[in-house]
Design a protein around this motif. Structure first.
Motif, PDB file in Angstrom:
ATOM      1  N   ARG A  83      82.160  -0.799  89.940  1.00  0.00           N
ATOM      2  CA  ARG A  83      82.749  -0.579  91.430  1.00  0.00           C
ATOM      3  C   ARG A  83      84.110   0.161  91.547  1.00  0.00           C
ATOM      4  O   ARG A  83      84.436   0.416  92.667  1.00  0.00           O
ATOM      5  CB  ARG A  83      82.922  -1.940  91.843  1.00  0.00           C
ATOM      6  N   ALA A 135      76.687   3.225  90.225  1.00  0.00           N
ATOM      7  CA  ALA A 135      75.798   2.395  90.207  1.00  0.00           C
ATOM      8  C   ALA A 135      75.888   1.002  89.449  1.00  0.00           C
ATOM      9  O   ALA A 135      75.326  -0.125  89.832  1.00  0.00           O
ATOM     10  CB  ALA A 135      74.192   2.983  89.855  1.00  0.00           C
ATOM     11  N   THR A 136      76.555   1.055  88.349  1.00  0.00           N
ATOM     12  CA  THR A 136      76.771  -0.071  87.947  1.00  0.00           C
ATOM     13  C   THR A 136      78.246  -0.685  87.797  1.00  0.00           C
ATOM     14  O   THR A 136      78.611  -1.603  87.061  1.00  0.00           O
ATOM     15  CB  THR A 136      76.324  -0.051  86.354  1.00  0.00           C
ATOM     16  N   SER A 172      79.322   7.063  86.081  1.00  0.00           N
ATOM     17  CA  SER A 172      77.824   7.082  86.201  1.00  0.00           C
ATOM     18  C   SER A 172      77.524   7.883  84.718  1.00  0.00           C
ATOM     19  O   SER A 172      77.954   8.963  84.617  1.00  0.00           O
ATOM     20  CB  SER A 172      77.280   7.558  87.388  1.00  0.00           C
ATOM     21  N   SER A 201      72.531  -2.412  87.424  1.00  0.00           N
ATOM     22  CA  SER A 201      72.427  -1.224  88.241  1.00  0.00           C
ATOM     23  C   SER A 201      72.036  -1.356  89.832  1.00  0.00           C
ATOM     24  O   SER A 201      71.009  -2.111  89.774  1.00  0.00           O
ATOM     25  CB  SER A 201      71.876  -0.119  87.642  1.00  0.00           C
ATOM     26  N   GLN A 202      72.581  -0.866  90.651  1.00  0.00           N
ATOM     27  CA  GLN A 202      72.195  -0.799  91.979  1.00  0.00           C
ATOM     28  C   GLN A 202      70.840   0.010  91.980  1.00  0.00           C
ATOM     29  O   GLN A 202      69.970  -0.069  93.136  1.00  0.00           O
ATOM     30  CB  GLN A 202      73.220   0.011  92.798  1.00  0.00           C
ATOM     31  N   ASN A 203      70.525   0.717  90.926  1.00  0.00           N
ATOM     32  CA  ASN A 203      69.136   1.551  90.860  1.00  0.00           C
ATOM     33  C   ASN A 203      68.235   0.725  90.260  1.00  0.00           C
ATOM     34  O   ASN A 203      66.940   1.244  89.874  1.00  0.00           O
ATOM     35  CB  ASN A 203      69.391   2.697  90.069  1.00  0.00           C
ATOM     36  N   ASP A 205      80.276   7.057  94.167  1.00  0.00           N
ATOM     37  CA  ASP A 205      79.282   5.913  94.369  1.00  0.00           C
ATOM     38  C   ASP A 205      78.692   5.302  93.146  1.00  0.00           C
ATOM     39  O   ASP A 205      77.236   5.681  92.906  1.00  0.00           O
ATOM     40  CB  ASP A 205      78.570   6.165  95.344  1.00  0.00           C
TER      41      ASP A 205
END
Length: 144
Positions: free
Chosen positions: A133, A130-131, A98, A12-14, A128
């Motif tokens: 695209r 997070a995991t 998400s 994740s981008q988180n 947008d």
């Protein structure tokens, strides 16, 4: 139905990691999970979602090497249906998923590692993610 959508990835981008074994164990929680348009607003804990938010549900969830995939059954009458179908056909990276879920996290090597997913409230269609695209991230079946 839109086949083969990517529900969740491994990173994740988180700042969270989702080990493959954790995701595989959570498949029953994603099977039949409700799909909503957008996340509920932050600070809205306890607030019910509007019936207008409901977009569809997930079925035939399976683990693949880079996350969980499944089929998105959408409500034809949902206001976003035509746009999401068009995006799936022409530009799948306009949307992604998400999850709104609860789980156990351990700190390992400077990252939060999700060791268990205990509940999935919904999987939300967002702009947008997070995991993921896009709606599709594999060369799977392009048919809808």
């Amino acid at each position: 139905m839109i086949r083969g959508v990517k529900i969740i990835g491994l990173e994740s981008q988180n700042g969270r990691s989702y080990p493959a074994a954790t995701l595989k164990a959570a498949i029953p929680l994603y099977e039949g999970a409700a799909v909503n348009a957008d996340h509920i607003e932050r600070g809205s804990d306890g607030k019910e979602r509007s019936v207008k938010d409901r977009f569809g549900w997930l079925e035939q969830v399976e683990a693949r090497g880079d996350g969980l995939y499944g089929n998105l059954h959408y409500l034809k009458s949902a206001s976003l249906s035509a746009g999401v179908i068009e995006a799936a056909q022409r530009k799948p990276d306009l949307f992604g998923f998400s999850h709104d879920a609860r789980g156990k996290i351990e700190r390992k090597d400077g990252r939060d590692v999700v060791t268990a997913i205990e509940a999935v409230k919904s999987v939300d269609l967002v702009t947008d993610p997070a995991t993921t695209r896009s709606l599709r991230e594999s060369r799977g079946d392009p048919n809808m």
